[in-house]
Design a protein around this motif. Structure first.
Motif: not given
Length: 390
Positions: A165-169, A196-200, A206-208, A213-216
């Motif tokens: 996985i790539y593209g995460f905080p 990474l897809t930030l899924e609901e 939630s942390r983002v 946590l920062p947004m990717p």
């Protein structure tokens, strides 16, 4: 390329996990392992039912996904494979895969799986960085992946995929490069890389949202993709799909069935399928799935079973849209003009030529006498291309 497949693929969803990863929005459940024996019985019943009116001559691939299929015992795998063998004809070269958590893979267990005919493993590596694995709440560390690969080779596996996985905080280009190098050092036949897809509803989202946590960073994510494309290409892997690389001859045949929008059935709670012109989903909750299958009676039209809760016959326009979206993900093949015409009795360029021409002018698509496919430049803009075409 075969848009006109006469074989069937089978996906079996195993929804159980020892822990749930912080990014995961799949239909998975923790602390329900005591249900596994009843679940296997229910899944066997669903196999028996769906096969009764199956119109396809043979099955070309079987894929155990999840969840964590390797929470099943070898004996439970054996029972499911026996049911599949008794109810479906298999091609001589059938591909049988299972997803695997590195923690679950002992040498005796791997040998048993291999002896059952499961010859392809997909191991969830995700990262080689300890802090990143902690962020994901993964159960393993980097050494566990190294050991799992060694044991799998010793057990006889010659077709192994690693997921990353790539593209995460907090991920950096340097930690991503280190993960790529580690994966390549293990010499898998196949590598899947997922942005990474930030899924609901997931802890990571939630942390983002709460700011802990920062947004990717989208630009950094694009740089990571470009770096991976270079690294894997230099190592001899062919990028045959937007997120997938393989050594020659080791493309995942089960996933190719999806990307051709060819028929596959999904069994188990939360599975999806497309066969007989019907796209469908099944019951989500394992407890309800087990109850419904225990009470199942009678025969059902293919591909329906008592577990199917949401099904819809697609119009030709909908099937064409799905087929284009999936096939254009295949970077080497794209969409075969002749196969498309054979399947849909219509000319692809007559339908979409003007839209394609605009993307050709932008350098995002190329059209040859045989096919339409995405260019190197178009790979990072593929979602925009799909939206425009569909």
């Amino acid at each position: 390329m075969n848009l006109n497949s006469e074989t069937l693929a089978i996906y079996l969803h195993i929804p159980f996990c020892a822990t749930k990863c912080t990014y995961c929005a799949f239909n998975t459940y923790t602390n329900l392992e005591t249900l596994i024996p009843a679940f296997v019985s229910a899944l066997t019943t669903e196999i028996n039912i769906v096969s009764q009116n199956n119109p396809y001559a043979k099955v070309s691939s079987i894929y155990f996904g999840g969840g964590t299929p390797t929470l099943l015992t070898a004996g439970q795998f054996e029972g499911l494979l026996l049911a599949l063998r008794q109810n479906f004809a298999w091609t001589e070269t059938i591909e049988i895969s299972t997803e695997a958590n590195p923690n679950d893979l002992s040498l005796p267990y791997l040998r048993e799986l291999h002896q059952l005919g499961i010859h392809r493993l997909s191991i969830g590596m995700q990262s080689a960085n300890a802090n990143e694995l902690i962020l994901f709440d993964r159960r393993h560390d980097n050494q566990t992946v190294i050991s799992a690969m060694k044991l799998a080779r010793e057990a006889g596996f010659e077709n192994i995929n690693l997921d990353l996985i790539y593209g995460f905080p907090h991920q950096t280009l340097q930690t991503w490069e280190a993960s790529l190098k580690q994966a390549l050092s293990l010499n898998p036949e196949h590598i899947s890389l997922y942005a990474l897809t930030l899924e609901e509803g997931t802890p990571l989202k939630s942390r983002v949202d709460y700011g802990s946590l920062p947004m990717p960073d989208d630009d950094l994510t694009a740089d990571m993709y470009d770096l991976a494309t270079t690294y894997l290409g230099d190592a001899g892997y062919v990028q045959y799909e937007i997120s997938n690389w393989a050594k020659k001859g080791f493309e995942c045949r089960h996933n190719l069935q999806y990307w051709y929008n060819a028929p596959y059935i999904g069994l188990g709670p939360g599975a999806h399928g497309f066969a007989g012109g019907v796209r469908y989903a099944t019951i989500l909750a394992p407890q309800r799935y087990i109850k419904v299958m225990a009470e199942a009676q009678g025969s059902f039209p293919f591909p329906y079973t008592p577990a199917v809760t949401d099904a819809r016959a697609l119009s030709q326009d909908e099937e064409i849209a799905d087929t284009l979206m999936m096939c254009l993900r295949l970077l080497q093949e794209g969409v075969s003009l002749s196969e498309f015409k054979k399947r849909f009795a219509t000319d692809l360029l007559d339908r979409h030529g003007k839209t394609f021409k605009r993307f050709v002018d932008y350098g995002l698509l190329e059209i040859t006498p045989e096919r339409v496919r995405i260019t190197q430049k178009g790979r990072l803009l593929s979602n925009m291309i799909f939206r425009e075409i569909i």
